[in-house]
Write a protein that holds these residues in place. Structure first.
Motif, mmCIF file in Angstrom:
data_model
loop_
_atom_site.group_PDB
_atom_site.id
_atom_site.type_symbol
_atom_site.label_atom_id
_atom_site.label_comp_id
_atom_site.label_asym_id
_atom_site.label_seq_id
_atom_site.Cartn_x
_atom_site.Cartn_y
_atom_site.Cartn_z
ATOM 1 N N MET A 1 0.844 -1.180 0.000
ATOM 2 C CA MET A 1 0.000 0.000 0.000
ATOM 3 C C MET A 1 0.885 1.238 0.000
ATOM 4 S SD MET A 1 -3.138 0.984 2.527
ATOM 5 C CE MET A 1 -4.056 -0.406 1.871
ATOM 6 N N THR A 2 0.559 2.200 -0.819
ATOM 7 C CA THR A 2 1.324 3.439 -0.922
ATOM 8 C C THR A 2 0.505 4.595 -0.384
ATOM 9 O OG1 THR A 2 2.522 2.642 -2.866
ATOM 10 C CG2 THR A 2 2.497 5.017 -2.502
ATOM 11 N N LEU A 3 1.130 5.406 0.463
ATOM 12 C CA LEU A 3 0.487 6.605 0.985
ATOM 13 C C LEU A 3 1.040 7.814 0.240
ATOM 14 C CD1 LEU A 3 0.422 6.046 4.852
ATOM 15 C CD2 LEU A 3 -1.149 5.218 3.105
ATOM 16 N N ARG A 4 0.159 8.632 -0.300
ATOM 17 C CA ARG A 4 0.550 9.842 -1.003
ATOM 18 C C ARG A 4 -0.044 11.042 -0.280
ATOM 19 N NH1 ARG A 4 -0.964 7.711 -7.054
ATOM 20 N NH2 ARG A 4 0.822 6.328 -7.333
ATOM 21 N N CYS A 5 0.786 11.995 0.060
ATOM 22 C CA CYS A 5 0.345 13.190 0.770
ATOM 23 C C CYS A 5 0.621 14.427 -0.060
ATOM 24 C CB CYS A 5 1.065 13.319 2.110
ATOM 25 S SG CYS A 5 0.562 12.117 3.352
ATOM 26 N N TYR A 6 -0.328 15.354 -0.077
ATOM 27 C CA TYR A 6 -0.112 16.609 -0.771
ATOM 28 C C TYR A 6 -0.997 17.685 -0.145
ATOM 29 C CZ TYR A 6 -3.933 14.301 -3.299
ATOM 30 O OH TYR A 6 -5.067 13.592 -3.615
ATOM 31 N N VAL A 7 -0.496 18.905 -0.166
ATOM 32 C CA VAL A 7 -1.213 20.044 0.411
ATOM 33 C C VAL A 7 -2.384 20.409 -0.495
ATOM 34 C CG1 VAL A 7 -1.044 22.444 1.154
ATOM 35 C CG2 VAL A 7 0.895 20.895 1.487
ATOM 36 N N THR A 8 -3.557 20.532 0.095
ATOM 37 C CA THR A 8 -4.753 20.859 -0.682
ATOM 38 C C THR A 8 -5.296 22.246 -0.384
ATOM 39 O OG1 THR A 8 -6.120 19.770 0.993
ATOM 40 C CG2 THR A 8 -5.473 18.456 -0.929
ATOM 41 N N HIS A 9 -4.950 22.804 0.778
ATOM 42 C CA HIS A 9 -5.530 24.087 1.157
ATOM 43 C C HIS A 9 -4.615 24.753 2.174
ATOM 44 C CE1 HIS A 9 -8.444 26.852 3.208
ATOM 45 N NE2 HIS A 9 -8.863 27.011 1.973
ATOM 46 N N THR A 10 -4.446 26.059 2.063
ATOM 47 C CA THR A 10 -3.607 26.789 3.017
ATOM 48 C C THR A 10 -4.362 27.973 3.588
ATOM 49 O OG1 THR A 10 -2.661 28.138 1.231
ATOM 50 C CG2 THR A 10 -1.459 26.145 1.868
ATOM 51 N N GLY A 11 -4.071 28.253 4.858
ATOM 52 C CA GLY A 11 -4.583 29.440 5.515
ATOM 53 C C GLY A 11 -3.424 30.288 5.989
ATOM 54 N N SER A 12 -3.669 31.121 6.988
ATOM 55 C CA SER A 12 -2.609 31.981 7.497
ATOM 56 C C SER A 12 -1.646 31.222 8.410
ATOM 57 C CB SER A 12 -3.214 33.162 8.263
ATOM 58 O OG SER A 12 -2.217 33.971 8.829
ATOM 59 N N ALA A 13 -2.201 30.375 9.289
ATOM 60 C CA ALA A 13 -1.366 29.620 10.228
ATOM 61 C C ALA A 13 -1.604 28.122 10.144
ATOM 62 C CB ALA A 13 -1.622 30.101 11.652
ATOM 63 N N SER A 14 -2.424 27.679 9.209
ATOM 64 C CA SER A 14 -2.730 26.250 9.111
ATOM 65 C C SER A 14 -2.805 25.831 7.655
ATOM 66 C CB SER A 14 -4.056 25.927 9.818
ATOM 67 O OG SER A 14 -5.133 26.596 9.178
ATOM 68 N N LEU A 15 -2.726 24.546 7.448
ATOM 69 C CA LEU A 15 -2.851 23.990 6.108
ATOM 70 C C LEU A 15 -3.497 22.618 6.187
ATOM 71 C CD1 LEU A 15 0.574 22.578 4.899
ATOM 72 C CD2 LEU A 15 0.303 23.574 7.158
ATOM 73 N N GLU A 16 -4.181 22.235 5.112
ATOM 74 C CA GLU A 16 -4.809 20.930 5.028
ATOM 75 C C GLU A 16 -3.980 20.042 4.111
ATOM 76 O OE1 GLU A 16 -9.305 19.898 4.391
ATOM 77 O OE2 GLU A 16 -8.332 19.863 2.430
ATOM 78 N N VAL A 17 -3.692 18.843 4.579
ATOM 79 C CA VAL A 17 -2.930 17.860 3.813
ATOM 80 C C VAL A 17 -3.818 16.649 3.568
ATOM 81 C CG1 VAL A 17 -0.858 16.430 3.719
ATOM 82 C CG2 VAL A 17 -0.794 18.638 4.885
ATOM 83 N N ARG A 18 -3.939 16.251 2.324
ATOM 84 C CA ARG A 18 -4.718 15.066 1.983
ATOM 85 C C ARG A 18 -3.781 13.872 1.843
ATOM 86 N NH1 ARG A 18 -9.481 13.678 -2.302
ATOM 87 N NH2 ARG A 18 -8.792 11.594 -2.862
ATOM 88 N N THR A 19 -4.216 12.739 2.366
ATOM 89 C CA THR A 19 -3.479 11.488 2.224
ATOM 90 C C THR A 19 -4.332 10.485 1.472
ATOM 91 O OG1 THR A 19 -2.294 11.858 4.304
ATOM 92 C CG2 THR A 19 -2.288 9.628 3.430
ATOM 93 N N ASP A 20 -3.797 9.937 0.397
ATOM 94 C CA ASP A 20 -4.441 8.875 -0.367
ATOM 95 C C ASP A 20 -3.692 7.578 -0.116
ATOM 96 O OD1 ASP A 20 -6.137 10.762 -1.443
ATOM 97 O OD2 ASP A 20 -5.017 10.956 -3.319
ATOM 98 N N ALA A 21 -4.421 6.532 0.215
ATOM 99 C CA ALA A 21 -3.842 5.195 0.324
ATOM 100 C C ALA A 21 -4.253 4.411 -0.918
ATOM 101 C CB ALA A 21 -4.329 4.494 1.588
ATOM 102 N N VAL A 22 -3.291 3.962 -1.700
ATOM 103 C CA VAL A 22 -3.586 3.299 -2.967
ATOM 104 C C VAL A 22 -2.880 1.949 -3.032
ATOM 105 C CG1 VAL A 22 -3.916 5.485 -4.173
ATOM 106 C CG2 VAL A 22 -1.663 4.411 -4.160
ATOM 107 N N GLN A 23 -3.461 1.050 -3.790
ATOM 108 C CA GLN A 23 -2.865 -0.239 -4.096
ATOM 109 C C GLN A 23 -2.934 -0.474 -5.601
ATOM 110 O OE1 GLN A 23 -5.262 -2.851 -1.468
ATOM 111 N NE2 GLN A 23 -3.357 -3.353 -0.403
ATOM 112 N N VAL A 24 -1.968 -1.214 -6.112
ATOM 113 C CA VAL A 24 -1.967 -1.605 -7.514
ATOM 114 C C VAL A 24 -2.525 -3.013 -7.613
ATOM 115 C CG1 VAL A 24 -0.555 -2.034 -9.558
ATOM 116 C CG2 VAL A 24 -0.010 -0.121 -8.044
ATOM 117 N N LEU A 25 -3.622 -3.183 -8.367
ATOM 118 C CA LEU A 25 -4.254 -4.494 -8.500
ATOM 119 C C LEU A 25 -3.320 -5.439 -9.252
ATOM 120 C CD1 LEU A 25 -7.891 -3.390 -9.438
ATOM 121 C CD2 LEU A 25 -6.948 -3.920 -7.185
#
Length: 303
Positions: free
Chosen positions: A74-98
């Motif tokens: 399983m691979t975890l991919r993280c990337y910033v999706t939203h930023t504020g003044s003092a905070s940010l949102e990071v999305r994590t996707d867990a993916v598998q290759v069939l």
């Protein structure tokens, strides 16, 4: 570019046959997720320096979208999706290759809010989080969708904060912030629920066998606790308990409560609404986790 994606292969995230729907063990997933989102947020905010202390504000909108396959990396991919003044949102996707088709499949998603704080005071630092870099060629549409989703999540969090169950009268000028209900308040609300159920106003639910007859379960019947001491190996770079350690133990206890409630019957953990970190946990602290089955209806229940 601060619009980054990191990958981390995880091999010890499987359930090990606890239930038959999915191989995903959410407790291990949240441990790996918390570490990786911290790396992404740190690189985005400080560029790898130690100007600010990045702390986890909470995990939100986590849902298992597909069955996780046993024996498949399983691979975890993280990337910033939203930023504020003092905070940010990071999305994590867990993916598998069939294995059969080589197709990549999204298994689980989770959104984490990270807050940039002053290392000496622990308070959020306004202006510490830089905005997302302009999208690269071919990525404009994807970044626009991520920004739209991030704005939606911010609105959901604000709405939840405004619409939570207020036991106390928040119209009272002396009550600036509604607090969680006390044990006595929870007992009173539960007594009212039992009275309504006894009078036929509420359809009581109980996970029992087809030949079993009895009174409805109470919340106290499905309340479980687990206590432990925070040791040095559980700390993060700031010297406090690692957020993934806390979330992982909470998830494992919730799994125990769910399994006890179903009397060992198979079930599927669908996801996590939110996990909010209110204050740091220090090394040497004695902490207690409490899990309760608080709602059940038809084929679903909530811990």
């Amino acid at each position: 570019s601060t619009n980054m994606m990191l990958q981390n292969a995880v091999s010890d995230i499987e359930e090990g046959g606890v239930h038959g729907w999915s191989a995903m063990r959410l407790g291990k997933f949240y441990e790996a997720l918390d570490a990786l989102t911290g790396d992404v947020a740190h690189k985005h905010v400080s560029g790898g320096t130690d100007d600010y202390a990045l702390v986890t504000g909470g995990h939100y909108h986590s849902i298992e979208l597909a069955r996780a396959l046993r024996g498949v990396d399983m691979t975890l991919r993280c990337y910033v999706t939203h930023t504020g003044s003092a905070s940010l949102e990071v999305r994590t996707d867990a993916v598998q290759v069939l294995p059969a088709t080589g197709e990549e499949r999204l298994v689980t998603v989770c959104h984490t809010v990270m807050v940039a704080t002053d290392p000496s005071t622990g308070k959020p630092v306004s202006g510490a989080v830089p905005p997302l870099a302009p999208p690269e060629e071919g990525d404009a549409q994807a970044q626009a969708m991520r920004a739209e989703l991030g704005n939606l999540h911010s609105e959901i969090r604000r709405r939840r904060a405004a619409e939570v169950l207020f036991i106390r009268d928040i119209r009272d000028d002396k009550v600036k912030l509604s607090m969680p209900p006390t044990q006595d308040e929870m007992r009173r609300v539960h007594d009212l629920h039992k009275k309504a159920a006894a009078e036929g106003g509420i359809a009581a639910h109980r996970a029992v066998g087809p030949d079993e007859v009895g009174c409805p379960d109470e919340v106290s019947d499905h309340t479980h606790t687990s206590s432990l001491v925070v040791f040095p190996e559980h700390r993060n770079v700031h010297g406090n308990a690692f957020g993934g350690f806390v979330t992982g133990h909470a998830s494992d206890l919730a799994h125990f409560a769910a399994r006890y409630y179903t009397r060992g019957e198979p079930f599927a953990a669908i996801g996590l609404d939110e996990a909010v970190f209110l204050s740091p946990v220090k090394v040497g602290d004695c902490i207690t986790f409490t899990a309760r089955v608080v709602h059940a209806q038809d084929e679903t229940f909530r811990v």
